[in-house]
Design an enzyme around this catalytic site. Structure first.
Site, mmCIF file in Angstrom:
data_model
loop_
_atom_site.group_PDB
_atom_site.id
_atom_site.type_symbol
_atom_site.label_atom_id
_atom_site.label_comp_id
_atom_site.label_asym_id
_atom_site.label_seq_id
_atom_site.Cartn_x
_atom_site.Cartn_y
_atom_site.Cartn_z
ATOM 1 N N ASP A 199 0.769 -1.265 -0.016
ATOM 2 C CA ASP A 199 -0.194 -0.070 0.034
ATOM 3 C C ASP A 199 1.002 1.114 -0.135
ATOM 4 O OD1 ASP A 199 -2.810 0.981 0.319
ATOM 5 O OD2 ASP A 199 -1.798 2.005 2.146
ATOM 6 N N GLU A 264 1.871 -0.263 -4.874
ATOM 7 C CA GLU A 264 1.141 0.749 -5.590
ATOM 8 C C GLU A 264 1.839 1.910 -5.443
ATOM 9 O OE1 GLU A 264 -2.797 3.450 -4.013
ATOM 10 O OE2 GLU A 264 -1.438 2.757 -2.553
#
Ligand code: GLC
Length: 528
Positions: A199, A264
């Site tokens: 993330d 990401e």
């Protein structure tokens, strides 16, 4: 190391919205397990399951209170083990989210850190004294609105948070934090996971001097967090060169397990994307722009080509995920949106890397309809003009029964009108020309023609901005995203179409010059 992800196609699952086995209105791990036969039939090689860890749920799981525990609303560790075992039994790999930029403020580390400046966990987070005027230490802003700093009254210092105040940013300059996450990665690898989606991978390290970001654009609406965030050039809070060092370390941690690391990534510019997949750092990164753009065909293709040329190591191509309006909606809605979405995805399948579908993308879903009163995302609920992410997160439409088969009788956590029968898995499975079956064929042909993702790529001259031709070994990918037909000269050889994103997908020979229909992509192979 097998690099099993080369040639694979992934599928993103949002655990809250996929399938609810215990009828409490929230999706769970057992629900996912029960739907594995569908994913197997669809032909996906791996699932990425969003965070299911213990969490107060203020950012729906991206605020982790315990990185090793399953949130009881999603099940328990036994459910997870059963899910992994069944997935592996079907040859489906399991990738989990890891959220290293921030924890929940309910995490033990942060509760300890708040005990005072001398607490051993204080340095797990980023604290600073107020500026001279008593305000935040610098001008950084949160993605979710307001400053990126909140004052801890007890100690008189601010803590840093690029998202909610309840998501304090971890201090990656502290070696203890590195050690903690090495152990967390090993914990899940020991349970059989095949990889991690990292993330906000580009945010981990911060400028050691915490300098102000330059403001590059005026802000018309200060109550719109995205506009405020994008008005700054994020020189000092995001995309620091030192972040890549963390991933080099992680790469060694996961190597014995053959696990993939997918970042990401949202770097400041396209030419910085490749930095994360160099030198054995992350194995691949999501390139997010095509997942947030409206229908701007030439621009989309320019970006894809530029990113593709900047790294041959591996991009995880997407046009949809849990954070953005669905591509079908962004690309114009209805049949036009569906046609465009599949045309772009088809071309992406020839770019190599590790492409992903987002749950429901294969059905050609538009955004769900949610009344303002039911919005859940903090971007919407905590800001006057924040555009939240709920509409892409409505529940998966399996069939025409209660709540589209998501839950036996409970109301879904995100209430929305049921989807039309023709949007459901049940109905689309029966129609060979449905969006579902077209996506399924796309996955199958990618497997059947490994040159499409493995042969050296060659970008061929194209006659228009919204047209591209990419040769790879025995295959050729053509895309015409323009609203009008275009004729192209094919390279020498005799060519067969083996997939086309529109109807009439039957294999057929083609001759040069070849006329491409509007908003259609084609995959071709040289005849043997
Ligand atoms: C990522 C996630 C998003 C989350 C944010 C904070 O961008 O995709 O859903 O809110 O990080 O963790």
């Amino acid at each position: 190391m097998s690099r099993w992800w080369q040639g694979a196609v992934g599928y993103e699952i949002y655990p809250r919205s996929f399938a609810d086995s215990n009828d409490d209105g929230v999706g769970d791990l057992e629900g996912i397990r029960q739907r594995l036969p569908y994913l197997d039939w669809l032909g996906v090689d791996a699932v990425w399951i969003g965070p299911f860890y213990d969490s107060p749920g203020l950012d729906h799981g991206y605020d982790v209170a315990d990185y090793r525990a399953v949130n009881p609303i999603h099940g328990d560790l036994v459910d997870f083990e059963n899910l992994i075992a069944d997935a592996h039994g079907r040859g489906i790999r399991v990738i989990v989210d890891i959220v290293p930029n921030h924890s929940s403020s309910q995490h033990f580390w942060f509760r300890e850190a708040q005990q005072g400046r001398s607490n051993p966990y204080r340095d797990y987070y980023i604290w600073r004294d107020p500026a001279a005027d008593g305000g935040p230490p610098n001008n950084w802003v949160s993605h979710f609105g307001g400053p990126a700093w909140t004052l801890d009254e007890a100690s008189g210092q601010y803590w840093c948070h690029l998202f909610l105040p309840e998501q304090p940013d971890l201090n990656w300059a502290n070696p203890a934090v590195l050690d903690e996450f090495d152990a967390i990665l090993r914990f899940w690898c020991d349970r059989g996971v095949d990889g991690f989606r990292v993330d906000v991978a580009h945010a981990l390290m911060k400028d050691p001097q915490l300098r102000d970001n330059p403001q590059q654009l005026p802000v018309a609406d200060p109550t719109n967090p995205k506009e405020v965030f994008d008005s700054f050039e994020h020189l000092y809070d995001l995309d620091q060169d030192s972040t890549v060092e963390i991933f080099k370390r992680w790469n060694k941690v996961v190597a014995p397990y053959d696990a993939v690391l997918i970042g990401e990534s949202h770097p400041r510019s396209i030419d910085r994307v490749a930095r994360y997949v160099r030198d054995e750092a992350l194995h691949t990164v999501f390139y997010l722009d095509p997942g947030r753009m409206g229908w701007a065909p030439g621009e989309i293709l320019d970006k894809l080509e530029a990113v593709h040329r900047s790294t041959d190591k591996g991009i995880s191509w997407i046009i949809d995920n849990h954070d953005e309006s669905r591509s079908v909606t962004r690309f114009g809605g209805g049949e036009a949106g569906r046609r465009r979405s599949l045309a772009v995805m088809t071309f992406m399948m020839a770019l190599g890397g590790f492409p992903f579908l987002w749950e429901g993308q294969e059905l050609g879903l538009v955004d769900g309809l949610i009344a303002d009163a039911h919005l859940e995302d903090p971007i919407a609920t905590r800001n006057e003009h924040g555009i939240g992410r709920d509409r892409t997160r409505t529940v998966m439409p399996w069939d025409t029964s209660h709540a589209n088969g998501f839950a036996p009788s409970a109301e879904p956590w995100l209430p929305a009108p049921p989807r039309h029968p023709e949007e459901t898995v049940e109905v689309q499975r029966q129609d060979e020309e449905s969006w579902l079956n077209r996506h399924r064929r796309l996955l199958a042909v990618r497997k059947a023609h490994p040159d499409l993702w493995s042969a050296p790529p060659e970008w061929l001259p194209s006659p228009a901005a919204a047209v591209r031709m990419l040769g790879r070994g025995s295959t050729l990918a053509l895309t015409n995203l323009d609203a009008v037909a275009h004729r192209v000269e094919l390279p020498a050889g005799s060519w067969h179409i083996f997939y086309q994103s529109g109807p009439a997908a039957a294999t057929r020979p083609v001759t040069s010059p070849f006329e491409m229909e509007p908003e259609t992509s084609y995959l071709l192979v040289t005849a043997i």
